[in-house]
Design an enzyme around this catalytic site. Sequence first.
Site, PDB file in Angstrom:
ATOM      1  N   HIS A 164       0.944  -0.603  -0.001  1.00 37.99           N
ATOM      2  CA  HIS A 164       0.018  -0.233  -0.247  1.00 37.99           C
ATOM      3  C   HIS A 164       1.175   1.189   0.195  1.00 37.99           C
ATOM      4  O   HIS A 164       0.382   2.535  -0.094  1.00 37.99           O
ATOM      5  CB  HIS A 164      -1.077   0.091   0.444  1.00 37.99           C
TER       6      HIS A 164
ATOM      7  N   ASP B  68      -2.111   2.422  -4.882  1.00 40.67           N
ATOM      8  CA  ASP B  68      -3.095   3.194  -4.108  1.00 40.67           C
ATOM      9  C   ASP B  68      -4.382   2.059  -4.293  1.00 40.67           C
ATOM     10  O   ASP B  68      -4.558   0.860  -5.315  1.00 40.67           O
ATOM     11  CB  ASP B  68      -4.105   3.988  -4.227  1.00 40.67           C
TER      12      ASP B  68
END
Length: 425
Positions: A396, A400
């Site tokens: 992450h 995204d």
Amino acid sequence: MSTEIKAPVFPESVAEGTVATWHKKPGEACSRDELIVDIETDKVVLEVVAPADGVIEEILKDEGDTVESGEVVGKFKAGAKGEAAEAPAKQEAPAKQEGAKDDGEPADAGSAAGTDSGSGVQSEAILSPAARKLAEENSVEPGSVQGSGKDGRVTKEDVQAHIDGGQSRQAAAPQAEAPKPSDLPGAGVPAGERAEKRVPMTRLRASIAKRLVNAQQSAAMLTTFNEVNMKPLMDLRKQYKDGFEKRHGIKLGFMSLFVKAATEALKRFPAVNASIDGNDMVYHGYQDIGVAVSSERGLVVPVLRDTDALGLADIEKKIVEYGTKAKNGKLGIEEMTGGTFTISNGGVFGSLLSTPILNPPQTAILGMHKIQERPMAVDGQVVILPMMYLALSYDHRMIDGKEAVQFLVAIKEMVEDPARILLDV
């Protein structure tokens, strides 16, 4: 004349190795180029062969000892005759194999050896010890290999050439097989009262453990899931499999189609094809996809280079080659380094759903799973369809959630409608 037996020169990325197996004992006869010792590193097993005909004079590093690049592990005496006699020069013709060939036809025991014209007696293949070992490991019938050595002797190189030459004619890419209980590391524990067996962790297993723990501790790892209807892909494969095999000499599998779908998706979402180097984000203008392969020594990930330029047949043949090398411990370090993305197929072992762990410094990995028929709602009707769960684990810090989901949806759409790969839509 005594010569030193040295460990191979390790690549820069490998600091040291471990003496895995001595195949010969002191005083035992060796043939030139016969395997005498295996050196295991955290990535590959390196073989050391006899420099000439002779004997092992002395072993300086026992099995389990740590060795550095080029370190002396033993002494070899060329020209000497060992106390232990060489294995018989002639290899008996093996009995008919159990099971069937890849194409479903029964194994032909008669091909194990040629027939002597006029006498009707089968001739026996003459193999060197190293050649015999390699043939047995790869289920190669000695009589099917053409010998190039003295008096028609089959050398290790002859057997390897036979194996390599047969890869393009194999009926299908090797499917990973679940290990038999007797092959597992913990096998052989005596039955009884709370028995235990302690086995040292191999360098490869230790390296895998370290990388996986590091990936979980250093990355902000998440996993997103989706499911894909495999019927269109299965229908496509059924329609063209015979023509594909006839033209290319290899069967069309699902992995090559997933590799092509992933390649197209990676071009659309560059962040998924990127890697993290310190505080820098490195975007790659090429797609090198690693394919996770299970071997007896552990999980290895050979890399398919420039998949955008490879056809489906090229991918299938490369997967066959990597599968064979992984089984025999022949994968080179250069074949397992690099890679911008990884695909892991736990479905071949029956896994229905899993969360794959990242392969650093890559930022994403795709997990394929078992194809299972399930009732699905289609246009208001319940239809039984062959479905597969897909899992995308991603970092992450780099990717995204929106990009991860869209990437997985893109693969789903291309698998459910393969024409999208050709049309780039």
